[in-house]
Design a protein around this motif. Structure first.
Motif, PDB file in Angstrom:
ATOM      1  N   ARG B  19       1.122  -1.187   0.498  1.00 41.73           N
ATOM      2  CA  ARG B  19       0.353  -0.161   0.347  1.00 41.73           C
ATOM      3  C   ARG B  19       0.713   1.741  -0.361  1.00 41.73           C
ATOM      4  O   ARG B  19       0.823   2.284   1.122  1.00 41.73           O
ATOM      5  CB  ARG B  19      -0.640   0.086   1.192  1.00 41.73           C
ATOM      6  N   GLY B  23      -2.987   2.837  -1.969  1.00 42.23           N
ATOM      7  CA  GLY B  23      -4.199   2.014  -1.073  1.00 42.23           C
ATOM      8  C   GLY B  23      -3.522   1.094  -2.865  1.00 42.23           C
ATOM      9  O   GLY B  23      -4.626   0.487  -3.229  1.00 42.23           O
ATOM     10  N   SER B  24      -2.864   1.868  -3.925  1.00 42.70           N
ATOM     11  CA  SER B  24      -2.923   1.255  -5.119  1.00 42.70           C
ATOM     12  C   SER B  24      -1.882  -0.015  -5.525  1.00 42.70           C
ATOM     13  O   SER B  24      -0.577   0.322  -4.834  1.00 42.70           O
ATOM     14  CB  SER B  24      -2.959   2.025  -6.429  1.00 42.70           C
ATOM     15  N   ILE B  25      -1.996  -1.170  -5.961  1.00 39.68           N
ATOM     16  CA  ILE B  25      -1.436  -2.698  -6.001  1.00 39.68           C
ATOM     17  C   ILE B  25      -0.357  -1.918  -7.586  1.00 39.68           C
ATOM     18  O   ILE B  25      -1.180  -1.433  -8.481  1.00 39.68           O
ATOM     19  CB  ILE B  25      -2.446  -3.233  -6.034  1.00 39.68           C
TER      20      ILE B  25
END
Lengths: 530, 354
Positions: B19, B23-25
């Motif tokens: 994260r 929060g973006s993978i």
């Protein structure tokens, strides 16, 4: 040393001259336990399967082990049979602390298990099946058929089984096969016999015969651990009980002091409401009608309505036909009769793609086998049922697939280091999120979840539950198959109970109690009347 | 209650890598240089270079462009089948009847030519026989539900048997003018029709396997047919299409081979099925399905062609060639497995260290 197998089995104990099942000279029967397990704990990645468990087994007595699926019963059996090693705790047999580093050690310690599916060999004789792996030998090292057949006959006599030891196993019925399996357990002079749901596949008459065998084993001064879902047989056979819940012992004592309602209460616990984030959703119009849905062998005459925003729980014992029903609904197997109507239109589902087209998707129980393609990436898995939308003229638009995958990965709070990571490298809970993400990406109307939280850790469990509520809130209809009472009671608006392939009843949330569900699922008479 | 928790409880601090930014993978992890060097295709290219170098030292005739052009005939026909076979093996099936389909199609074309068929009629017949033979294999595997290895061992004998019955010890050797273009013609300079056809097809097959939804489904089926089915993929239909494709490519190979030889005997292309499978597996396609690339198969085709040609230049007898192919097949099946085992061991030690 013509009977080398026997001395091998019992290196420590009194020499046995013949393989009869004569009772051991027991001192003070029922007073001192033959086997004691104390403080046994066992963890697997993400799950604590057993937590400081204590269990006593007494010779000449039957101890019933009761608990829901996943309560830790199988783990305990595997520890007792040397397949798993406990992380903590001690096993004491006849006052001696004992280690069971393998199956052989468990056999030598006098522990034998009769499993739900003991492996038997169809093409071998009854005697060979009983003595497989420890056949008596002649001086030349060949199998001593005469002694083996004679000993097998004696073992079978002890069980009062009238089976010719020279018959081939394939010519026997199920009940007789069961006796052979028990005979195998006894042939190694076991004093501790574990019976894991032995009546699951038996007819009424065969069950009676098995009860008789259990009585015989008791009379032979063995300690029996009897695992069963069925309260009727527990009350009939057991002298003592131990109840497991979530890997811990929540009750133990003598059967004489307990009623079936008490056992149910211990089994399911009381902490249902706090754990489950079920939000109240206005139940909308009917989305799907299932009428008279039947399968040639697995289930019959399933009928229900499913509404917008509703979570319908399907509860039942393992083998009640719940997954089979869901898979037929989804087009994996062919039903023999019945109709399905989705949003007023009759639909014919011949294969999963038809179901997906009609807005019905299925999250299978066996994640690794049916749910995810483990060697492939998160993005490929999430996009797998939406390829039509992430492609142009049949060619993949990888950017769009990644975008789709990211949308659902984030909505489901997937924990991963990259979208091109193989799904097989994720934890069970995160794999489940990938499978759910794959289906949500198809924008379904109805989602069927088969044991959605089986084998995943508490944290992911809560996330899956919260998400189910969210889906219902967003107007989806959810069908949740579950063997866990707290989950069914905590999450479902209505609960359909299945027993032996048929509907045993549908209960509204307000009307459902653990006792009612268990009674419906097991066919317990007291409950059937209520 | 103490629970070993790996799930995302809201109260927990976010893990570092997952994260990092809002929060973006990430789409993919940074590729390591070592990973590129350890790819099977790269190892194959090195092997090709070594074979090339040895050949050019061993024979002064090797580096002649026309000799090299001739050398491509050692593999182009087999490699055309190899392209389709690669998809079929990735999907978890196999077709051992391909060489017999060549014989059957070749006999059919020979008979048609004897009856006065035109070039285009012959092409249609060649492809058509391949299509029908592939459909027969596909029907038995996907609709009757028999294992493909057994089915195609059966049809291997069946198809060639038909060719023998039709032709016996006869030879067809008269074909209409223009038919020789497929197996003897050049597109430009030393580039043969077969080689160009193979390269164009390789690009198409590569795009289909690696870039199309069809290819994605093929990989999914090969990795886990049950999960593919549970994801709505029509497993049987896709496998059937792959058998058709393999049959058609065998028909095309038959056209090229018949045209190149200018004659047909029922024993034509005997033993090719193993060479095709060897080529595909050498190309890095897992024999159990689920992984592999067309690029690997193309490089493997060149490697096998160069080795065969080199042996020819050195006057190595045919039986030694056959021994070599056998050893190569075993080595090629063992090597990727050992290779993956080493890679898996490396990965797990890295994970433990982390």
């Amino acid at each position: 040393m013509s009977h080398s197998a026997f001395t091998l089995v019992r290196p420590d104990a009194r020499p046995t001259t013949s393989p009869t099942l004569a009772p051991e000279p027991s001192t003070e029967p029922g007073k001192r336990p033959l086997l004691t397990m104390t403080g046994i704990s066992k963890s697997f990645p993400g799950v604590r399967a057993l937590n400081g468990v204590t269990l006593d087994l007494y010779s000449g007595e039957v101890t019933a082990l009761i608990g829901e699926n996943g309560a830790g019963k199988s783990t305990l059996v595997k520890i007792l049979t040397g397949i798993y090693q406990p992380d903590e705790g001690e096993i004491v047999i006849e006052g001696r602390p004992t280690l069971l580093p393998g199956a052989q050690a468990a056999t030598e310690a006098g522990i034998a298990a009769i499993h739900q599916e003991t492996v038997l060999f169809d093409e071998l004789t009854v005697a060979e099946n009983i003595y497989i792996g420890h056949q008596p030998r002649t001086r030349l090292g060949l199998i001593d058929w005469a002694i083996m057949n004679r000993n097998a006959a004696r073992v079978l006599d002890e069980l009062e089984a009238r089976i010719d030891p020279t018959m081939r196993l394939k010519d026997l019925g199920i009940a007789q096969r069961h006796l052979v399996a028990i005979g195998r357990a006894l042939s190694v002079h076991s004093r501790i016999v574990i019976m894991d749901e032995p009546t699951a596949a038996l007819s009424h008459k065969e069950v009676e015969e098995l009860y008789h065998v259990v009585e015989r084993l008791k009379a032979g001064d063995r300690a029996i651990l009897f695992i069963s879902h069925k309260f009727e047989e527990v009350f009939r056979l057991a002298d003592r009980y131990t109840v497991f819940r979530d890997g811990s012992v929540v009750g133990a004592g003598e059967m004489a002091d307990v009623k079936s309602a008490d056992l149910v209460r211990m089994m399911v616990g009381r902490s249902v409401d706090q754990v489950f984030p079920k939000t109240d959703v206005a139940i909308g119009p009917t989305v799907m009608q299932v009428r008279g849905f039947s399968h040639p062998t697995e289930f019959a005459d399933i009928s229900f309505d499913l509404h917008r925003g509703e979570i319908l729980g399907i509860y039942g014992l393992v083998g009640a036909g719940r997954s089979e029903f869901a898979q037929a609904l989804f087009g994996i197997t062919r039903p023999s009769a019945g109709t399905v109507t989705i949003e007023g239109k009759p639909v014919t589902i011949r294969r999963p793609s038809d179901a997906i087209g009609a807005g019905l998707v299925y999250v299978p129980e066996e994640r690794g086998r049916h749910g995810a393609v483990l060697p492939m990436s998160i993005a490929a898995n999430i996009g797998m049922a939406s390829l039509g939308r992430t492609s142009k003229a049949g060619f993949l638009d990888l950017a769009r697939e990644c975008q789709l995958a990211r949308t659902y990965a984030e909505r489901l709070e997937l924990r991963a280091s990259a979208l091109n990571q193989p799904v097989g490298t994720l934890s069970g809970g995160n794999q489940q999120k990938v499978v759910i993400g794959k289906w949500l990406a198809t924008e379904p109307r109805i989602i069927v979840l088969d044991e959605p939280t089986k084998g995943i850790d508490i944290g992911s469990k809560a996330a899956v539950h919260a998400f189910m509520s969210e889906l219902a809130g967003a107007g989806l209809s959810v069908v949740m198959i579950s063997s866990e009472l707290p989950e069914v009671l905590g999450m479902a608006d209505r609960i359909l109970v299945m027993r032996e392939g048929r509907m045993a009843g549908i209960l509204a949330r307000t009307n459902a109690t653990p006792e009612k569900l268990v009674n419906l699922a097991t066919g317990n008479e007291t409950g059937a009347a209520a | 209650m103490t629970v070993l928790d790996t799930g995302p409880l809201p109260a927990e601090p976010a893990p570092r890598s997952a994260r990092a930014s809002g929060g973006s993978i990430p789409d993919r992890l940074e590729g390591r240089a070592s990973r590129i060097f350890l790819r099977w295709e790269v190892l194959l290219l090195v092997l090709a270079a070594i074979v090339f170098a040895i050949n050019s030292f061993a024979s002064p005739y090797f580096l002649d462009p026309w000799n090299l052009s001739d050398a491509t005939y050692n593999f182009t026909e087999k490699a055309m089948i190899g392209l389709a076979m690669a998809l079929l093996i990735v999907s978890g099936e196999i077709d051992l009847s391909v060489a017999s389909i060549i014989a059957l199609a070749s006999v059919a074309m020979g008979a048609a030519a004897a009856a006065g068929a035109s070039v285009w009629m012959l092409v249609l017949i060649g492809l058509g026989v391949g299509l029908v033979a592939g459909a027969f294999n596909g029907f038995l595997v996907t609709m009757v539900g028999l294992p493909s290895i057994v089915v195609t061992i059966g049809t291997m004998s069946l198809f060639r048997g038909i060719a023998f019955i039709v032709l016996g010890d006869q030879v067809y050797n008269s074909y209409p003018a223009g038919f020789e273009w497929f197996g003897q013609g050049y597109v430009v300079w030393a580039f043969t029709v077969e080689l160009v056809m193979f390269l164009v097809l390789a690009v198409i097959f590569g795009l289909v396997l690696q870039k199309s939804t069809f290819g994605r489904r093929v990989y999914a089926i090969g990795n886990n047919p049950m999960a593919a089915r549970f994801s709505g993929i029509r497993v049987e239909r896709i496998k059937f299409i792959l058998f058709l494709l393999t049959g058609v490519m065998s028909g095309l190979a038959s056209i090229c081979l018949t045209s190149r030889l200018g004659s047909t005997r029922p024993s034509i292309a005997t033993g090719w099925e193993l060479e095709v499978v060897t080529m595909v597996v050498l190309g890095g396609v897992a024999i159990n399905g689920g992984s592999g690339t067309i690029l690997g198969v193309v490089i493997a085709a060149f490697v096998m062609g160069l080795v065969t040609f080199g042996f020819g230049l050195l006057n190595v007898p045919g039986i030694v060639m056959s021994i070599f192919i056998g050893l190569l097949l075993i080595a090629v099946i063992a090597l990727p497995i050992l290779f993956r085992r080493v890679m898996a061991a490396r990965r797990s030690t890295r994970r433990v260290a982390a």
